[in-house]
Design a protein around this motif. Structure first.
Motif, mmCIF file in Angstrom:
data_model
loop_
_atom_site.group_PDB
_atom_site.id
_atom_site.type_symbol
_atom_site.label_atom_id
_atom_site.label_comp_id
_atom_site.label_asym_id
_atom_site.label_seq_id
_atom_site.Cartn_x
_atom_site.Cartn_y
_atom_site.Cartn_z
ATOM 1 N N LEU A 154 28.115 -9.848 10.969
ATOM 2 C CA LEU A 154 28.635 -10.466 12.186
ATOM 3 C C LEU A 154 27.506 -10.987 13.058
ATOM 4 N N PHE A 155 27.685 -12.197 13.590
ATOM 5 C CA PHE A 155 26.789 -12.704 14.627
ATOM 6 C C PHE A 155 27.638 -13.187 15.785
ATOM 7 N N ASP A 162 30.437 -18.812 17.529
ATOM 8 C CA ASP A 162 29.816 -19.692 18.530
ATOM 9 C C ASP A 162 28.304 -19.769 18.339
ATOM 10 N N LEU A 163 27.888 -19.883 17.097
ATOM 11 C CA LEU A 163 26.458 -19.882 16.788
ATOM 12 C C LEU A 163 25.861 -21.277 16.793
ATOM 13 N N ARG A 185 16.842 -16.507 19.317
ATOM 14 C CA ARG A 185 17.954 -16.869 18.425
ATOM 15 C C ARG A 185 17.501 -16.880 16.971
ATOM 16 N N SER A 186 16.312 -17.432 16.730
ATOM 17 C CA SER A 186 15.798 -17.489 15.364
ATOM 18 C C SER A 186 15.560 -16.092 14.811
ATOM 19 N N VAL A 199 17.314 -11.830 11.142
ATOM 20 C CA VAL A 199 17.712 -10.445 10.859
ATOM 21 C C VAL A 199 19.106 -10.404 10.239
ATOM 22 N N LYS A 200 20.013 -11.254 10.711
ATOM 23 C CA LYS A 200 21.368 -11.294 10.166
ATOM 24 C C LYS A 200 21.371 -11.847 8.741
ATOM 25 N N ILE A 201 20.550 -12.848 8.499
ATOM 26 C CA ILE A 201 20.399 -13.351 7.134
ATOM 27 C C ILE A 201 19.862 -12.249 6.227
#
Length: 411
Positions: free
Chosen positions: A120-121, A351-352, A323-324, A329-331
């Motif tokens: 989730l992001f 909403d990314l 944001r990057s 980290v999510k990737i």
């Protein structure tokens, strides 16, 4: 892993029915408060066992109703599986939540997890960089609960003993006489469960460092390097649980006078942190990153962890860097899920796209092109033109499937 559909009844503002999903990218677009985030929230319940937006799940029940229901159908390793959750609020029984898997009710959240996995992001995840250590600990715990549902047992066991010990310390604080034998028993139990928690968290942090470093390099054009480091009072040898247990027990014994005075436990996983920082950032004003961290790590207790968190936050000079870093980290989280389970999770990205520049949007879409994702946006113009997506208009809690579009166009 593939999420085939989501079905709801009286969940938040959603009008109900079944939303069919395709492989690849499913793009949910519509105005604010249309129901896009509610859809992702509903899906993530099946990955985490609870809402990511509220601790009071009675709020999930639509106004005017006393019961909400959500269900999903997923395909995993060639098999079709179903999960559902019912939330009910009544004057007689209060709030009741029932979870089922394949039609059978499950009594524990740990029995519900590990079936459907998702990354989730949301915009709130920017707090992973500049937020509190609690935010980052929660992130690790949520990921681990999907990878190893048994982890929840150890985490809950630790928290229960911690609560018992803190209640006793508070009772005798600041000048009471302690039953040292009783505290020794509690400390032994704390150290044993804490060792498991620390090993699992630090292992995940190590894997995040490996994958996030590569992802951040792509996002930043290889101009900077992202690092991730788990910080604990045990300092090192995280993988050796006997060492960790012994170090914690020694620390608890040495802390006894201070803990009695302050009425709380001063060390353990509830005080640990995972710091994310940019190596060689110009924000360091000439200080070497490794030197600063080495100095701060001499005694990483609660106050030192705060110093480390502040140090890490200082290395991010812009919103773009933050944001990057979170996106990297999510990737990385998705790559770890794939490495351990053999399947990519479903990506839920809220909403990314509006928060990223064109290069970062393009990189993200190319990366997840061959993985299933649910992406929300308000403006179709923010979505890069990269082949087919399953386009779904969301309005007033309802869905209008528009099918697979080779090219996204306005109007």
């Amino acid at each position: 892993m593939r999420l085939k559909d989501i079905n709801t009844t009286a969940f938040r503002n959603l009008s109900g029915g079944t939303l069919a999903l395709s492989d690849g990218i499913n793009l949910l677009y519509g105005s604010n408060a249309a129901g896009k985030t509610n859809t992702l929230e509903c899906a993530y319940v099946f990955a985490s066992g609870r809402s990511f937006r509220t601790r009071h799940e009675a709020e999930l029940i639509q106004k005017g109703s006393d019961t909400a229901r959500a269900g999903i159908t997923l395909e995993r390793s060639g098999l079709t599986e179903s999960m559902s959750v019912v939330w009910h609020l009544s004057k007689e029984k209060g709030f009741v939540k029932r979870m089922t898997y394949q039609g059978y009710e499950v009594g524990k959240v740990s029995e519900f997890l590990g079936v459907f996995r998702a990354v989730l992001f949301t915009p709130d995840h920017l707090m992973l960089i500049k937020g509190s250590p609690e935010e980052r600990r929660r992130f690790l715990d949520m990921a681990l609960s999907q990878l190893q549902p048994r982890y929840i047992h150890y985490m809950n066991s630790y928290l229960k003993v911690l609560a018992d010990k803190n209640a006793y310390l508070k009772k005798i604080s600041p000048y009471g006489r302690a039953d040292e034998d009783y505290l020794e028993v509690l400390n032994s139990m704390l150290a044993k469960t804490a060792a498991v928690v620390i090993k699992q968290r630090s292992g995940l942090a190590d894997m995040l460092r490996e994958y996030a470093m590569d992802a951040y390099g792509e996002l930043s054009g290889s101009k900077e390097t992202l690092d991730v480091r788990y910080i604990s009072s045990t300092k090192e040898n995280f993988s050796d649980m006997e060492y960790t247990e012994r170090r914690l027990l020694e620390t608890y014994r040495a802390d006894l006078p201070s803990e009695i005075k302050q009425g709380r436990t001063l060390h353990g996983p509830h005080k640990d942190d995972v710091v994310m920082y940019i190596k060689n950032s110009p924000m360091l004003s000439g200080h070497d990153t490794e030197e600063v961290l080495s100095e701060d790590e001499v005694m990483p207790d609660g106050s030192e962890n705060t110093r480390l968190s502040e140090f890490a936050a200082r290395t991010f000079g812009s919103q773009g860097q933050q944001r990057s870093a979170v996106l990297a980290v999510k990737i990385a989280e998705g790559e770890i899920f794939n490495k351990i389970t053999g399947e990519y999770p479903v990506f839920l990205l809220d909403d990314l796209l509006g928060e990223l520049d064109n290069d970062r949007r393009s990189y993200l879409i190319k990366l997840i092109r061959d993985r299933q994702a649910l992406i929300t946006c308000c403006d179709l113009a923010s979505f890069p033109n990269y082949g087919e997506v399953n386009l779904i208009r969301v309005e007033n809690g309802g869905y209008e499937p528009l099918g697979l579009n080779g090219n996204i166009t306005q109007g």
